[in-house]
Design a protein around this motif. Structure first.
Motif, mmCIF file in Angstrom:
data_model
loop_
_atom_site.group_PDB
_atom_site.id
_atom_site.type_symbol
_atom_site.label_atom_id
_atom_site.label_comp_id
_atom_site.label_asym_id
_atom_site.label_seq_id
_atom_site.Cartn_x
_atom_site.Cartn_y
_atom_site.Cartn_z
ATOM 1 N N SER A 24 56.090 46.249 33.534
ATOM 2 C CA SER A 24 57.429 46.543 34.046
ATOM 3 C C SER A 24 58.183 47.480 33.107
ATOM 4 O O SER A 24 58.881 48.397 33.557
ATOM 5 N N LEU A 25 58.039 47.256 31.808
ATOM 6 C CA LEU A 25 58.712 48.115 30.826
ATOM 7 C C LEU A 25 58.142 49.529 30.865
ATOM 8 O O LEU A 25 58.894 50.520 30.813
ATOM 9 N N PHE A 26 56.824 49.642 30.984
ATOM 10 C CA PHE A 26 56.179 50.953 31.076
ATOM 11 C C PHE A 26 56.618 51.677 32.342
ATOM 12 O O PHE A 26 56.907 52.877 32.330
ATOM 13 N N SER A 27 56.691 50.925 33.454
ATOM 14 C CA SER A 27 57.163 51.507 34.717
ATOM 15 C C SER A 27 58.599 51.988 34.590
ATOM 16 O O SER A 27 58.951 53.084 35.052
ATOM 17 N N LEU A 28 59.439 51.170 33.948
ATOM 18 C CA LEU A 28 60.841 51.535 33.754
ATOM 19 C C LEU A 28 60.980 52.806 32.910
ATOM 20 O O LEU A 28 61.767 53.706 33.244
ATOM 21 N N CYS A 29 60.202 52.884 31.854
ATOM 22 C CA CYS A 29 60.269 54.065 30.974
ATOM 23 C C CYS A 29 59.791 55.316 31.689
ATOM 24 O O CYS A 29 60.378 56.397 31.528
ATOM 25 N N LEU A 30 58.732 55.192 32.479
ATOM 26 C CA LEU A 30 58.220 56.350 33.212
ATOM 27 C C LEU A 30 59.219 56.848 34.245
ATOM 28 O O LEU A 30 59.417 58.053 34.414
ATOM 29 N N ARG A 31 59.864 55.891 34.940
ATOM 30 C CA ARG A 31 60.778 56.276 36.026
ATOM 31 C C ARG A 31 62.102 56.808 35.494
ATOM 32 O O ARG A 31 62.539 57.904 35.848
ATOM 33 N N TRP A 32 62.732 56.041 34.644
ATOM 34 C CA TRP A 32 64.052 56.439 34.145
ATOM 35 C C TRP A 32 63.960 57.445 33.008
ATOM 36 O O TRP A 32 64.903 58.215 32.782
ATOM 37 N N GLY A 33 62.824 57.438 32.296
ATOM 38 C CA GLY A 33 62.641 58.428 31.229
ATOM 39 C C GLY A 33 62.617 59.842 31.774
ATOM 40 O O GLY A 33 63.227 60.758 31.203
ATOM 41 N N ARG A 34 61.929 60.037 32.887
ATOM 42 C CA ARG A 34 61.882 61.357 33.515
ATOM 43 C C ARG A 34 63.274 61.793 33.967
ATOM 44 O O ARG A 34 63.656 62.952 33.814
ATOM 45 N N LEU A 35 64.036 60.845 34.535
ATOM 46 C CA LEU A 35 65.387 61.187 35.000
ATOM 47 C C LEU A 35 66.295 61.554 33.831
ATOM 48 O O LEU A 35 67.045 62.548 33.896
ATOM 49 N N ILE A 36 66.225 60.774 32.753
ATOM 50 C CA ILE A 36 67.059 61.052 31.570
ATOM 51 C C ILE A 36 66.691 62.403 30.955
ATOM 52 O O ILE A 36 67.572 63.183 30.563
ATOM 53 N N LEU A 37 65.390 62.702 30.890
ATOM 54 C CA LEU A 37 64.956 63.974 30.330
ATOM 55 C C LEU A 37 65.423 65.149 31.192
ATOM 56 O O LEU A 37 65.812 66.204 30.667
#
Length: 280
Positions: A24-37
């Motif tokens: 879940s944490l990896f999924s969260l980072c992949l999804r929201w990390g792309r948006l933040i970047l």
């Protein structure tokens, strides 16, 4: 019934807690990390000397239009990837709810362009329905607030009456939010059916979910609100390692259990064990 759901979720979570939390944490980072970047990229580009140079050479309007088109495309790609990852995460929890391990590689099961596009269409449609239901249930409360403010300011409504009206509106808002959650429960099985049958359309998955969840809405709302204490405990940060996978898994167990209890018709032609055939 909900007690059994929670006990079964705890049993399935035993020995798998850290792995599911990591997924879940990896999924969260992949999804929201792309948006933040992507958002950070916009800010950095506007503040960079390159933007100043381009605007001075080609004009502000032209550079702004081209930049907007480029970033709209990047936002679309971000939404596409995020939808595929989110669908993969849901799939992992459903497989675990049915006793399978649910490996990390399943997180990318819907990462291909075609599957990710279907997932994006699914989540866009579902979120639109959720937003429309929210507007439907919030509108009476908003209307009452406007009337209360108008009467209080225009006709000198007494403070006591204003307090009574405010409390009444708060109660109405609470009831409206509960009804909204009940309306959303109608779509809880849509993601399961969408994962189950790759050829099923978004519309058919939602319709089938509405037929399936009829009769279980109250139980699901009670299950959702029973997690409030657990969710509030996450303010201490540490419990989130257990609460996040526990809540997600409980929801999937609920859908799986209700599907087993629901009398099947010809339209419900997919048994619960059929999901295991799609794990690979």
């Amino acid at each position: 019934m909900n007690t059994n759901i929670r006990l079964q979720a705890k049993y399935l979570l035993s020995g798998n807690n850290l792995r599911l939390f990591a997924i879940s944490l990896f999924s969260l980072c992949l999804r929201w990390g792309r948006l933040i970047l992507t958002l950070a990229g916009i800010f950095i580009f506007i503040k960079s000397p390159l933007f100043t140079s381009l605007t001075s050479q080609y004009g502000v309007t032209e550079v702004a239009v081209v930049s907007a088109l480029i970033y709209l495309w990047l936002f679309f790609l971000t939404a596409l990837v995020s939808s595929g990852i989110k669908m993969g995460e849901q799939f992992i929890y459903f497989t675990r709810a049915q006793g399978s391990k649910g490996s990390l590689r399943l997180l990318f099961k819907y990462a291909s362009p075609k599957k990710a596009l279907r997932a994006l269409k699914f989540y866009t449609t579902l979120n639109l329905y959720k937003a429309l239901w929210l507007l439907y249930f919030i509108f009476p409360c908003a209307l009452c607030v406007i009337c209360d403010i108008y009467v209080y300011s225009a006709y000198g409504l007494s403070t006591v009456m204003h307090i009574i009206l405010s409390v009444s509106i708060s109660l109405l808002l609470s009831i409206s939010l509960v009804m909204w959650r009940a309306a959303l429960a109608r779509y809880s099985a849509a993601v399961y059916y969408f994962c189950l049958n790759p050829q099923m359309t978004v519309k058919d998955a939602i319709k089938k979910s509405i037929r399936f969840t009829d009769g279980f809405l109250a139980e699901q709302v009670l299950l959702e609100y029973s997690f409030l204490g657990w969710i509030l405990s996450c303010l201490l940060v540490v419990p989130i390692f257990y609460v996040l996978p526990y809540v997600k898994l409980s929801r999937c167990v609920f859908v799986s259990e209700m599907l087993l209890k629901k009398p099947r018709t010809k339209a419900d032609s997919f048994p619960i064990s059929y999901l295991s055939q799609h794990i690979n």
